[in-house]
Design a protein around this motif. Structure first.
Motif, mmCIF file in Angstrom:
data_model
loop_
_atom_site.group_PDB
_atom_site.id
_atom_site.type_symbol
_atom_site.label_atom_id
_atom_site.label_comp_id
_atom_site.label_asym_id
_atom_site.label_seq_id
_atom_site.Cartn_x
_atom_site.Cartn_y
_atom_site.Cartn_z
ATOM 1 N N ASP A 42 -20.984 79.977 -16.842
ATOM 2 C CA ASP A 42 -21.369 78.947 -17.817
ATOM 3 C C ASP A 42 -20.989 79.368 -19.235
ATOM 4 N N ALA A 43 -21.141 80.652 -19.537
ATOM 5 C CA ALA A 43 -20.803 81.160 -20.869
ATOM 6 C C ALA A 43 -19.307 81.014 -21.150
ATOM 7 N N ILE A 44 -18.484 81.152 -20.122
ATOM 8 C CA ILE A 44 -17.042 80.955 -20.301
ATOM 9 C C ILE A 44 -16.782 79.549 -20.817
ATOM 10 N N GLU A 45 -17.409 78.581 -20.176
ATOM 11 C CA GLU A 45 -17.211 77.188 -20.577
ATOM 12 C C GLU A 45 -17.737 76.935 -21.996
ATOM 13 N N ILE A 46 -18.876 77.506 -22.312
ATOM 14 C CA ILE A 46 -19.452 77.333 -23.649
ATOM 15 C C ILE A 46 -18.492 77.869 -24.705
ATOM 16 N N HIS A 47 -17.983 79.077 -24.494
ATOM 17 C CA HIS A 47 -17.090 79.684 -25.482
ATOM 18 C C HIS A 47 -15.738 78.985 -25.537
ATOM 19 N N ARG A 48 -15.284 78.490 -24.411
ATOM 20 C CA ARG A 48 -14.051 77.678 -24.432
ATOM 21 C C ARG A 48 -14.271 76.444 -25.293
ATOM 22 N N ASP A 49 -15.421 75.765 -25.091
ATOM 23 C CA ASP A 49 -15.724 74.558 -25.858
ATOM 24 C C ASP A 49 -15.887 74.844 -27.340
ATOM 25 N N LEU A 50 -16.332 76.042 -27.664
ATOM 26 C CA LEU A 50 -16.481 76.432 -29.071
ATOM 27 C C LEU A 50 -15.150 76.867 -29.683
ATOM 28 N N GLY A 51 -14.091 76.897 -28.860
ATOM 29 C CA GLY A 51 -12.792 77.336 -29.364
ATOM 30 C C GLY A 51 -12.730 78.841 -29.561
ATOM 31 N N GLN A 52 -13.472 79.582 -28.749
ATOM 32 C CA GLN A 52 -13.520 81.040 -28.824
ATOM 33 C C GLN A 52 -12.972 81.637 -27.524
ATOM 34 N N PRO A 53 -11.639 81.549 -27.342
ATOM 35 C CA PRO A 53 -11.076 81.985 -26.061
ATOM 36 C C PRO A 53 -11.295 83.467 -25.757
ATOM 37 N N GLN A 54 -11.296 84.331 -26.761
ATOM 38 C CA GLN A 54 -11.490 85.761 -26.477
ATOM 39 C C GLN A 54 -12.895 86.024 -25.940
ATOM 40 N N ALA A 55 -13.881 85.333 -26.497
ATOM 41 C CA ALA A 55 -15.249 85.489 -25.976
ATOM 42 C C ALA A 55 -15.322 84.954 -24.545
ATOM 43 N N ALA A 56 -14.650 83.833 -24.298
ATOM 44 C CA ALA A 56 -14.632 83.278 -22.941
ATOM 45 C C ALA A 56 -14.018 84.270 -21.966
ATOM 46 N N LEU A 57 -12.916 84.890 -22.373
ATOM 47 C CA LEU A 57 -12.246 85.858 -21.503
ATOM 48 C C LEU A 57 -13.134 87.083 -21.272
ATOM 49 N N SER A 58 -13.908 87.478 -22.277
ATOM 50 C CA SER A 58 -14.825 88.606 -22.110
ATOM 51 C C SER A 58 -15.914 88.282 -21.085
ATOM 52 N N TRP A 59 -16.471 87.087 -21.175
ATOM 53 C CA TRP A 59 -17.506 86.686 -20.214
ATOM 54 C C TRP A 59 -16.935 86.627 -18.802
ATOM 55 N N ASN A 60 -15.654 86.351 -18.679
ATOM 56 C CA ASN A 60 -15.060 86.268 -17.343
ATOM 57 C C ASN A 60 -15.186 87.581 -16.588
ATOM 58 N N ARG A 61 -15.126 88.705 -17.302
ATOM 59 C CA ARG A 61 -15.270 90.004 -16.621
ATOM 60 C C ARG A 61 -16.629 90.100 -15.918
#
Length: 188
Positions: A42-61
């Motif tokens: 869910d955090a990946i989607e939130i950060h993607r929506d916020l335009g924060q791809p690096q944070a999204a990629l970090s949550w993916n780990r």
């Protein structure tokens, strides 16, 4: 969603609540579905929506250990969201690879609603086998017959019949596996 501070606070609160879940002790067993990996997805989607791809990629780990066999839909959607995060980060090659993985996972997902709509489509085909599929009238099978066959309410039967007609008009043809596992005849 554009409020990064509120999103961060909500995620932090969700993590605290997640740590407190004790399925079988004082919480319902179905809460076992909510895992740290599920929250990370869910955090990946939130950060993607916020335009924060690096944070999204970090949550993916943190989400990676989520098994596709148990959380098929969630893992597939996570990969689709992750692909768009790779696009935001400017990595088209990884985006395409990840999107392809999402398609592979999500292509295996089937809902009971889908199966029932296809079953009604086969019922329509069975009662008028000589009529081109796109010309079969929606009322060729009564709502009562659909209700009886599927154990559905009148409303759901009507919705399924509508979806079935749409399937037929869009070229749906039953596969041999569908017809052998669920033989439908006009006499049923």
């Amino acid at each position: 969603m554009k409020d990064g501070a509120a999103a961060g606070a909500a995620l932090a609160q969700a993590e605290l609540l997640l740590d407190a879940i004790q399925p079988g002790a004082h919480d319902p067993q179905h809460l076992a579905y909510f895992t740290p990996e599920r929250l990370a997805a869910d955090a990946i989607e939130i950060h993607r929506d916020l335009g924060q791809p690096q944070a999204a990629l970090s949550w993916n780990r943190l989400a990676e250990p989520m098994p596709a066999g148990r959380f098929t839909r969630a893992v597939g959607i996570r990969h689709a969201v992750l692909a768009s995060s790779h696009i935001q980060a400017g990595d088209l090659d990884r985006a395409l690879t990840t999107a392809d993985r999402a398609l592979g996972i999500l292509s295996t997902v089937q809902s009971s609603r889908q199966r029932n709509a296809r079953r009604v489509a086969r019922m329509l085909l069975a009662v008028q086998p000589d009529t081109p599929a796109e010309e079969i009238p929606h009322d060729a099978v009564s709502l009562r017959d659909i209700q009886d066959r599927l154990g559905a309410s009148q409303t759901i039967a009507g919705e399924l019949r509508h979806e079935a007609v749409g399937l037929l008009r869009n070229g749906y043809t039953p596969t041999p596996a569908e017809t052998s596992l669920d033989p439908v005849t006009a006499q049923d």
